[in-house]
Design an enzyme around this catalytic site. Structure first.
Site, PDB file in Angstrom:
ATOM      1  N   ASP A   1      22.612  33.042  33.794  1.00  0.00           N
ATOM      2  CA  ASP A   1      24.000  32.605  33.608  1.00  0.00           C
ATOM      3  C   ASP A   1      23.970  31.131  33.224  1.00  0.00           C
ATOM      4  O   ASP A   1      22.990  30.674  32.640  1.00  0.00           O
ATOM      5  CB  ASP A   1      24.827  32.877  34.867  1.00  0.00           C
ATOM      6  CG  ASP A   1      26.295  33.153  34.553  1.00  0.00           C
ATOM      7  OD1 ASP A   1      26.958  32.248  34.028  1.00  0.00           O
ATOM      8  OD2 ASP A   1      26.777  34.267  34.831  1.00  0.00           O
TER       9      ASP A   1
ATOM     10  N   HIS B   1      23.071  30.794  29.855  1.00  0.00           N
ATOM     11  CA  HIS B   1      24.316  30.702  29.085  1.00  0.00           C
ATOM     12  C   HIS B   1      24.654  29.270  28.700  1.00  0.00           C
ATOM     13  O   HIS B   1      25.756  29.004  28.244  1.00  0.00           O
ATOM     14  CB  HIS B   1      25.474  31.304  29.884  1.00  0.00           C
ATOM     15  CG  HIS B   1      25.359  32.783  30.078  1.00  0.00           C
ATOM     16  ND1 HIS B   1      26.307  33.519  30.753  1.00  0.00           N
ATOM     17  CD2 HIS B   1      24.409  33.667  29.699  1.00  0.00           C
ATOM     18  CE1 HIS B   1      25.936  34.798  30.790  1.00  0.00           C
ATOM     19  NE2 HIS B   1      24.789  34.908  30.154  1.00  0.00           N
TER      20      HIS B   1
END
Length: 403
Positions: free
Chosen positions: A222, A245
């Site tokens: 993430d 991310h």
């Protein structure tokens, strides 16, 4: 040099000076093996470590808890102050979380440090969340319910503290959560989890001020670093990010009474093989909010999906009211000296709110190339008119985004 940069560097200097004065005083050592810790990878060493903490926290002299090499299986632990003197936790071994979350105590975090002034956590040790089984139970994407898995390390209400040299691996949920803290530095941090591990944010910051992340290597599933509401004067520098991310401010606007975000600097970072690069994200149909004075400088993008992104239609679970614009006002944003490659043609995407258009966004010296074989990099814009300084590739707002 901006006032936020001066503030951040000044508080960092004061913090290191404070810690240096502490370490010149002979600390009282508390070795966890003297309290019965076995470090054999089987026995539960939680109680032994917490007994050492209790005595160290009660010491009127600066103290140091020593967790030497070995494998320590530990349940949820809460290192709680206030303590009577500055305290240092030196981790050289490997702390291992239970693999089955049903066997953990009913806590939102595995290991918590809270209500402490003058804490140091250091050492070459590892906090091993052993999250591979828990990732299969993660229903965040399907249900939007994301609070059922424990954060590995939670730092809550710390002041004048230093977290350095440690490693967090395979967390069940977020690796580190910094909340309601003042003047805390995280330095030389290693975070490691597979790129497909869900919601394993590297370092999340919220409701805090004077926080510095300096020199971190983050591989996760993430955001490498995420910055939530109430964050003020945050300095992120020399972070190597990927997979993951990228580095994010937000998401913002999901909850009532969110506090402003301001004074954020992200500089001298390298982002590789990530879904996004640097981004600001707010929910549509959001509550009112403010995000201002955010600077992204000197960043290398290598094989990144969307290197530069403002997304005021952030909706990861597909259940949003897109017809209602975000009410988070974004202003005073700078993207400067950002270069590298994008794996999508839209290398720069600035999607601002039609109800609260972005104000004072600046693109300076951008050089992003599309790594694909067909076409060249472009940029998309809506509800924003960015200022351009120097050479900007792709040219700003080559295409309007239908918001």
């Amino acid at each position: 040099m901006s006032s936020s940069t001066i503030f951040s560097r000044s508080t960092t200097f004061i913090l290191f000076l404070f810690i240096g004065l502490i370490t010149n005083v002979q600390a009282v050592d508390f070795h966890v093996k003297r309290y019965g810790a076995r470090a054999n990878g089987n026995s539960d060493d939680s109680q032994a470590i917490m007994k050492a903490w209790k005595d160290a926290c009660s010491s009127t002299k600066p103290s140091k808890i020593v967790i030497p090499g070995g494998r320590y299986v530990v349940d949820s632990m809460k290192f709680q102050g206030p303590c009577l003197a500055p305290i240092h936790v030196q981790v050289e071994g490997r702390l291992q979380a239970p693999t089955n979350i049903k066997k953990m105590r009913n806590d939102a975090s595995w290991i918590v440090f809270q209500y402490i002034n003058g804490l140091t956590v250091s050492g070459k040790g590892t906090f091993d969340g052993r999250g591979s089984l828990a990732w299969k139970q993660n229903q965040c994407a399907s249900s939007g319910k994301c609070g059922s898995l424990p954060i590995s390390l939670r730092f809550f209400s710390l002041n004048n503290s230093l977290i350095k040299d440690i490693t967090s691996t395979d967390s069940k949920f977020f690796h580190m959560n910094v909340h309601n803290c003042r003047n805390v530095t995280l330095r030389n941090i290693n975070i490691d989890a597979p790129g497909d591990s869900p919601n394993t944010d590297g370092i999340h910051i919220g409701g805090s001020s004077g926080i510095t992340i300096h020199d971190a290597r983050i591989k996760t599933g993430d955001d490498c670093v995420s910055i939530g509401d109430g964050s003020q004067q945050i300095n992120v520098e020399k972070v190597t990010c990927g997979p993951g991310h990228g580095i994010s401010i937000g998401s913002l606007g999901k909850y009532k009474n969110e506090k402003p975000v301001s004074g954020i600097t992200v500089r001298d970072c390298t982002i590789t093989n990530t879904m996004f690069g640097v981004r600001i994200k707010t929910w549509p149909a959001s509550t009112k909010g403010i995000a201002s004075n955010m600077q992204f400088e000197n960043i290398v993008m290598d094989n990144v999906g969307t290197p530069i992104l403002i997304d005021q239609q952030y909706c990861p679970y597909g259940t949003c009211h897109h017809q209602v614009p975000s009410r988070v006002q974004i202003s005073d944003v700078g993207f400067k000296n950002i270069r590298g490659t994008s794996t999508t043609q839209v290398a720069v995407k600035l999607v601002c709110s039609r109800g609260y258009p972005c104000k004072n966004v600046k693109l300076s010296n951008i050089n992003l190339k599309y790594s694909g074989t067909n076409g060249t990099a472009i940029s998309e814009c809506s509800n924003v008119k960015p200022a351009v300084v120097g050479r900007v590739v792709p040219p700003a707002c080559t295409r309007a985004f239908a918001a």
